[in-house]
Design a protein around this motif. Structure first.
Motif, PDB file in Angstrom:
ATOM      1  N   MET A   1       0.823  -1.202   0.000  1.00 56.73           N
ATOM      2  CA  MET A   1       0.000   0.000   0.000  1.00 56.73           C
ATOM      3  C   MET A   1       0.866   1.266   0.000  1.00 56.73           C
ATOM      4  O   MET A   1       0.541   2.252  -0.663  1.00 56.73           O
ATOM      5  N   ILE A   2       1.981   1.217   0.765  1.00 60.46           N
ATOM      6  CA  ILE A   2       2.862   2.388   0.814  1.00 60.46           C
ATOM      7  C   ILE A   2       3.465   2.645  -0.558  1.00 60.46           C
ATOM      8  O   ILE A   2       3.534   3.798  -1.021  1.00 60.46           O
ATOM      9  N   ARG A   3       3.908   1.562  -1.210  1.00 56.69           N
ATOM     10  CA  ARG A   3       4.506   1.723  -2.548  1.00 56.69           C
ATOM     11  C   ARG A   3       3.483   2.281  -3.535  1.00 56.69           C
ATOM     12  O   ARG A   3       3.807   3.166  -4.336  1.00 56.69           O
ATOM     13  N   ILE A   4       2.258   1.798  -3.477  1.00 54.38           N
ATOM     14  CA  ILE A   4       1.216   2.306  -4.371  1.00 54.38           C
ATOM     15  C   ILE A   4       0.964   3.785  -4.112  1.00 54.38           C
ATOM     16  O   ILE A   4       0.816   4.583  -5.052  1.00 54.38           O
ATOM     17  N   ALA A   5       0.937   4.175  -2.826  1.00 53.73           N
ATOM     18  CA  ALA A   5       0.716   5.583  -2.469  1.00 53.73           C
ATOM     19  C   ALA A   5       1.855   6.461  -3.001  1.00 53.73           C
ATOM     20  O   ALA A   5       1.622   7.572  -3.500  1.00 53.73           O
ATOM     21  N   LYS A   6       3.085   5.949  -2.905  1.00 57.80           N
ATOM     22  CA  LYS A   6       4.231   6.720  -3.402  1.00 57.80           C
ATOM     23  C   LYS A   6       4.191   6.869  -4.918  1.00 57.80           C
ATOM     24  O   LYS A   6       4.502   7.929  -5.465  1.00 57.80           O
ATOM     25  N   LEU A   7       3.779   5.805  -5.607  1.00 56.93           N
ATOM     26  CA  LEU A   7       3.670   5.882  -7.063  1.00 56.93           C
ATOM     27  C   LEU A   7       2.590   6.872  -7.479  1.00 56.93           C
ATOM     28  O   LEU A   7       2.748   7.624  -8.447  1.00 56.93           O
ATOM     29  N   LEU A   8       1.495   6.886  -6.740  1.00 58.98           N
ATOM     30  CA  LEU A   8       0.443   7.858  -7.022  1.00 58.98           C
ATOM     31  C   LEU A   8       0.938   9.284  -6.759  1.00 58.98           C
ATOM     32  O   LEU A   8       0.613  10.219  -7.494  1.00 58.98           O
ATOM     33  N   GLY A   9       1.749   9.419  -5.710  1.00 62.84           N
ATOM     34  CA  GLY A   9       2.342  10.719  -5.422  1.00 62.84           C
ATOM     35  C   GLY A   9       3.252  11.176  -6.545  1.00 62.84           C
ATOM     36  O   GLY A   9       3.307  12.367  -6.888  1.00 62.84           O
ATOM     37  N   LEU A  10       3.974  10.232  -7.134  1.00 59.01           N
ATOM     38  CA  LEU A  10       4.863  10.564  -8.249  1.00 59.01           C
ATOM     39  C   LEU A  10       4.070  11.045  -9.460  1.00 59.01           C
ATOM     40  O   LEU A  10       4.506  11.951 -10.174  1.00 59.01           O
ATOM     41  N   VAL A  11       2.906  10.433  -9.669  1.00 61.24           N
ATOM     42  CA  VAL A  11       2.058  10.836 -10.792  1.00 61.24           C
ATOM     43  C   VAL A  11       1.662  12.302 -10.663  1.00 61.24           C
ATOM     44  O   VAL A  11       1.569  13.039 -11.660  1.00 61.24           O
ATOM     45  N   VAL A  12       1.457  12.763  -9.426  1.00 60.28           N
ATOM     46  CA  VAL A  12       1.069  14.154  -9.190  1.00 60.28           C
ATOM     47  C   VAL A  12       2.280  15.072  -9.150  1.00 60.28           C
ATOM     48  O   VAL A  12       2.337  16.100  -9.839  1.00 60.28           O
ATOM     49  N   ALA A  13       3.289  14.703  -8.344  1.00 59.30           N
ATOM     50  CA  ALA A  13       4.432  15.584  -8.122  1.00 59.30           C
ATOM     51  C   ALA A  13       5.423  15.566  -9.279  1.00 59.30           C
ATOM     52  O   ALA A  13       6.064  16.592  -9.566  1.00 59.30           O
ATOM     53  N   GLY A  14       5.578  14.407  -9.939  1.00 59.72           N
ATOM     54  CA  GLY A  14       6.574  14.286 -11.002  1.00 59.72           C
ATOM     55  C   GLY A  14       6.423  15.310 -12.115  1.00 59.72           C
ATOM     56  O   GLY A  14       7.377  16.036 -12.436  1.00 59.72           O
ATOM     57  N   PRO A  15       5.246  15.417 -12.733  1.00 55.30           N
ATOM     58  CA  PRO A  15       5.076  16.396 -13.814  1.00 55.30           C
ATOM     59  C   PRO A  15       5.289  17.840 -13.354  1.00 55.30           C
ATOM     60  O   PRO A  15       5.820  18.658 -14.108  1.00 55.30           O
ATOM     61  N   LEU A  16       4.902  18.157 -12.119  1.00 57.50           N
ATOM     62  CA  LEU A  16       5.087  19.518 -11.613  1.00 57.50           C
ATOM     63  C   LEU A  16       6.574  19.842 -11.464  1.00 57.50           C
ATOM     64  O   LEU A  16       7.024  20.929 -11.831  1.00 57.50           O
ATOM     65  N   LEU A  17       7.329  18.887 -10.928  1.00 56.17           N
ATOM     66  CA  LEU A  17       8.769  19.091 -10.761  1.00 56.17           C
ATOM     67  C   LEU A  17       9.446  19.201 -12.126  1.00 56.17           C
ATOM     68  O   LEU A  17      10.297  20.066 -12.334  1.00 56.17           O
ATOM     69  N   PHE A  18       9.068  18.327 -13.044  1.00 56.85           N
ATOM     70  CA  PHE A  18       9.645  18.359 -14.381  1.00 56.85           C
ATOM     71  C   PHE A  18       9.348  19.689 -15.056  1.00 56.85           C
ATOM     72  O   PHE A  18      10.229  20.291 -15.708  1.00 56.85           O
ATOM     73  N   LEU A  19       8.129  20.179 -14.909  1.00 57.33           N
ATOM     74  CA  LEU A  19       7.751  21.452 -15.509  1.00 57.33           C
ATOM     75  C   LEU A  19       8.567  22.592 -14.924  1.00 57.33           C
ATOM     76  O   LEU A  19       9.039  23.480 -15.649  1.00 57.33           O
ATOM     77  N   PHE A  20       8.778  22.566 -13.605  1.00 54.76           N
ATOM     78  CA  PHE A  20       9.570  23.615 -12.961  1.00 54.76           C
ATOM     79  C   PHE A  20      11.007  23.605 -13.480  1.00 54.76           C
ATOM     80  O   PHE A  20      11.584  24.654 -13.788  1.00 54.76           O
ATOM     81  N   ILE A  21      11.604  22.405 -13.596  1.00 54.01           N
ATOM     82  CA  ILE A  21      12.977  22.297 -14.080  1.00 54.01           C
ATOM     83  C   ILE A  21      13.095  22.820 -15.513  1.00 54.01           C
ATOM     84  O   ILE A  21      14.094  23.446 -15.886  1.00 54.01           O
ATOM     85  N   CYS A  22      12.055  22.603 -16.309  1.00 53.46           N
ATOM     86  CA  CYS A  22      12.073  23.064 -17.692  1.00 53.46           C
ATOM     87  C   CYS A  22      11.848  24.571 -17.808  1.00 53.46           C
ATOM     88  O   CYS A  22      12.447  25.236 -18.666  1.00 53.46           O
ATOM     89  N   VAL A  23      10.993  25.110 -16.952  1.00 50.28           N
ATOM     90  CA  VAL A  23      10.612  26.521 -17.051  1.00 50.28           C
ATOM     91  C   VAL A  23      11.626  27.437 -16.363  1.00 50.28           C
ATOM     92  O   VAL A  23      11.869  28.567 -16.818  1.00 50.28           O
ATOM     93  N   ALA A  24      12.254  26.969 -15.284  1.00 51.41           N
ATOM     94  CA  ALA A  24      13.168  27.808 -14.506  1.00 51.41           C
ATOM     95  C   ALA A  24      14.242  28.494 -15.351  1.00 51.41           C
ATOM     96  O   ALA A  24      14.515  29.693 -15.150  1.00 51.41           O
ATOM     97  N   PRO A  25      14.891  27.803 -16.306  1.00 54.33           N
ATOM     98  CA  PRO A  25      15.917  28.490 -17.104  1.00 54.33           C
ATOM     99  C   PRO A  25      15.377  29.673 -17.902  1.00 54.33           C
ATOM    100  O   PRO A  25      16.089  30.664 -18.096  1.00 54.33           O
ATOM    101  N   TYR A  26      14.130  29.582 -18.372  1.00 50.16           N
ATOM    102  CA  TYR A  26      13.557  30.686 -19.133  1.00 50.16           C
ATOM    103  C   TYR A  26      13.338  31.925 -18.255  1.00 50.16           C
ATOM    104  O   TYR A  26      13.372  33.054 -18.733  1.00 50.16           O
ATOM    105  N   LEU A  27      13.116  31.700 -16.952  1.00 53.14           N
ATOM    106  CA  LEU A  27      12.823  32.804 -16.040  1.00 53.14           C
ATOM    107  C   LEU A  27      14.060  33.328 -15.308  1.00 53.14           C
ATOM    108  O   LEU A  27      14.148  34.524 -15.010  1.00 53.14           O
ATOM    109  N   CYS A  28      15.015  32.428 -15.031  1.00 59.17           N
ATOM    110  CA  CYS A  28      16.099  32.791 -14.116  1.00 59.17           C
ATOM    111  C   CYS A  28      17.510  32.596 -14.672  1.00 59.17           C
ATOM    112  O   CYS A  28      18.486  32.814 -13.959  1.00 59.17           O
ATOM    113  N   GLU A  29      17.629  32.180 -15.923  1.00 58.97           N
ATOM    114  CA  GLU A  29      18.932  31.769 -16.452  1.00 58.97           C
ATOM    115  C   GLU A  29      20.006  32.841 -16.303  1.00 58.97           C
ATOM    116  O   GLU A  29      21.173  32.537 -16.070  1.00 58.97           O
ATOM    117  N   HIS A  30      19.642  34.102 -16.426  1.00 52.01           N
ATOM    118  CA  HIS A  30      20.639  35.176 -16.427  1.00 52.01           C
ATOM    119  C   HIS A  30      20.843  35.808 -15.048  1.00 52.01           C
ATOM    120  O   HIS A  30      21.591  36.769 -14.918  1.00 52.01           O
TER     121      HIS A  30
END
Length: 244
Positions: A1-30
């Motif tokens: 159950m814990i592993r399933i909960a963590k995988l579900l958490g990844l489904v939510v948090a993963g795309p948000l983190l990936f989006l931040f990593i992709c967008v941050a250079p456009y906003l803060c690179e300089h």
């Protein structure tokens, strides 16, 4: 159950983190100090990803210390699965900076290309072997001593019982730039994420950071390649034996 909960958490948090990593250079690179905090975020993100996937990393204090004290080297790492880079990056100490080479096509990607450049990754055109080697050599020559380029001497993931044949690229770059080699041996990642698998099994990846390997200028490049492969293969066999 814990592993399933963590995988579900990844489904939510993963795309948000990936989006931040992709967008941050456009906003803060300089902005001043951007690359420092951005590149520290990447290893932490790798650690979070492994936690969500219930993948642990076994690495000794001695191995971490070797990375922390490492200067003027190239990292040569065997390649077993797509988990290897995440496992290694999540355990690189703050005293040490590392970077990767990535194929040119990824730098042309609108979503991730700017992030790759902001993080200091090295752009490689795989269509031209000699040109790619020169690009790597020039990039390493311009790096500060505490930063190391990570190279996979097997060239691709290996699915045999031992290590695959080593290519000479890392040794050629080391000889040309006067750097040493820091061998890193990863084991068990292919058992957790077999070929064609999408979600890894829960378990532990082992990482061994070996003593400095010095090129022998009096010997042939092929001799140095064979010697490095012997050292890393012996460490890999020992790790597999210990894992049972």
């Amino acid at each position: 159950m814990i592993r399933i909960a963590k995988l579900l958490g990844l489904v939510v948090a993963g795309p948000l983190l990936f989006l931040f990593i992709c967008v941050a250079p456009y906003l803060c690179e300089h902005r001043k100090g951007f690359r420092a905090w951005y590149w520290r975020l990447v290893p932490r993100s790798c650690g979070w990803l492994l936690w969500f996937l219930s993948v642990r990393v076994s690495i000794s204090d001695a191995s971490v210390a070797r990375m922390a004290d490492d200067m003027n080297s190239l990292f040569t790492v065997n390649h077993r699965s797509h988990l290897d880079g995440f496992a290694l990056l999540s355990n690189v100490p703050s005293e040490k900076w590392v970077t990767f080479g990535a194929k040119k096509e990824l730098f042309e990607n609108v979503l991730i290309g700017r992030g790759f450049r902001a993080a200091g990754l090295v752009e490689i055109d795989r269509k031209s072997g000699k040109q790619a080697l020169q690009v790597l050599t020039d990039a390493v020559a311009g790096m500060p001593e505490r930063r190391s380029l990570i190279l996979f001497p097997e060239g691709t993931r290996t699915h045999s019982d031992g290590l695959g044949d080593f290519k000479a690229g890392a040794l050629l770059v080391a000889r040309e730039t006067g750097r040493t080699i820091r061998p890193v041996v990863i084991s068990n990642s292919d058992r957790l994420l077999p070929r064609k698998a999408f979600v890894p099994k829960a378990g532990t990846i082992s990482i061994d950071v070996l003593e400095t390997f010095n090129c022998d200028p009096a010997a042939s490049v092929d001799s140095d390649v064979a010697r490095l492969q012997t050292v890393m293969s012996a460490a890999y066999r020992a790790a597999i034996t210990n894992e049972g």
